[in-house]
Design a protein around this motif. Structure first.
Motif, short mmCIF file in Angstrom:
data_model
loop_
_atom_site.label_atom_id
_atom_site.label_comp_id
_atom_site.label_asym_id
_atom_site.label_seq_id
_atom_site.Cartn_x
_atom_site.Cartn_y
_atom_site.Cartn_z
N VAL A 78 0.84 -1.19 0.00
CA VAL A 78 0.00 0.00 0.00
C VAL A 78 0.88 1.24 0.00
O VAL A 78 1.74 1.40 0.85
CB VAL A 78 -0.94 0.01 1.22
N SER A 79 0.66 2.14 -0.99
CA SER A 79 1.43 3.38 -1.01
C SER A 79 0.74 4.48 -0.21
O SER A 79 1.39 5.27 0.46
CB SER A 79 1.69 3.84 -2.44
N SER A 80 -0.60 4.55 -0.25
CA SER A 80 -1.34 5.52 0.54
C SER A 80 -2.80 5.11 0.62
O SER A 80 -3.27 4.27 -0.14
CB SER A 80 -1.21 6.93 -0.04
N ALA A 81 -3.51 5.73 1.57
CA ALA A 81 -4.93 5.45 1.76
C ALA A 81 -5.64 6.74 2.10
O ALA A 81 -5.09 7.62 2.76
CB ALA A 81 -5.13 4.42 2.87
N VAL A 82 -6.89 6.85 1.63
CA VAL A 82 -7.72 8.01 1.92
C VAL A 82 -9.01 7.49 2.56
O VAL A 82 -9.67 6.61 2.01
CB VAL A 82 -8.04 8.82 0.64
N LEU A 93 -13.19 3.99 1.94
CA LEU A 93 -11.76 3.81 2.10
C LEU A 93 -11.17 3.53 0.73
O LEU A 93 -11.53 2.56 0.08
CB LEU A 93 -11.49 2.65 3.06
N HIS A 94 -10.27 4.41 0.29
CA HIS A 94 -9.64 4.31 -1.04
C HIS A 94 -8.16 4.00 -0.83
O HIS A 94 -7.45 4.77 -0.19
CB HIS A 94 -9.83 5.61 -1.81
N ILE A 95 -7.70 2.87 -1.35
CA ILE A 95 -6.34 2.39 -1.15
C ILE A 95 -5.58 2.44 -2.48
O ILE A 95 -6.03 1.86 -3.47
CB ILE A 95 -6.34 0.93 -0.65
N MET A 96 -4.43 3.11 -2.51
CA MET A 96 -3.56 3.12 -3.68
C MET A 96 -2.44 2.11 -3.44
O MET A 96 -1.76 2.17 -2.41
CB MET A 96 -2.96 4.51 -3.91
N LEU A 97 -2.27 1.20 -4.38
CA LEU A 97 -1.28 0.13 -4.24
C LEU A 97 0.08 0.58 -4.73
O LEU A 97 0.21 1.50 -5.53
CB LEU A 97 -1.75 -1.11 -4.99
N ASN A 98 1.11 -0.11 -4.27
CA ASN A 98 2.48 0.20 -4.63
C ASN A 98 3.07 -1.02 -5.34
O ASN A 98 3.00 -2.12 -4.80
CB ASN A 98 3.27 0.52 -3.35
N PRO A 99 3.60 -0.91 -6.51
CA PRO A 99 3.81 0.30 -7.31
C PRO A 99 2.50 0.82 -7.88
O PRO A 99 1.52 0.09 -7.97
CB PRO A 99 4.76 -0.14 -8.41
#
Length: 110
Positions: A78-82, A93-99
């Motif tokens: 996980v790179s970030s979450a909102v 809950l919005h999760i941006m994955l890494n990469p």
């Protein structure tokens, strides 16, 4: 059982569970609020105080558990979450994955 989440645009989040014999509260601070498309404090607070916006929602614990279950298996991806909350309505809950090219996922909890 229900979980109460209280967040503020000052970067604070509290998770609260109240039971018959006990109450548990978890406090998070120094979170980074996102202000894109937010009302200015003058628009939001007509009474002139400069208190940050606050919101409290009640979420079913089973729904919240299902929403957060990803953390046990994907925490390093996980790179970030909102976290977005609408008073007495919903949690998103919005999760941006890494990469970043892997993608993202969004949970909606009414």
């Amino acid at each position: 059982m229900s979980v109460f989440l209280e967040g503020s645009m000052a970067g604070e989040l509290t998770l609260r569970i109240d039971g018959d014999g006990a109450s548990i509260r978890i406090f998070y601070s120094k979170l980074i609020p996102r202000f894109e498309d937010c009302k200015t404090s003058a628009e939001e607070n007509n009474n002139g105080d400069n208190e940050p916006a606050r919101c409290t929602i009640k979420v079913d614990s089973k729904k919240l558990h299902a929403c957060l279950q990803w953390q046990a298996t994907m925490a390093r991806s996980v790179s970030s979450a909102v976290l977005c909350m609408v008073e007495n309505e919903m949690l998103v809950l919005h999760i941006m994955l890494n990469p970043g090219d892997v993608g993202f996922f969004t949970y909606y909890v009414p």
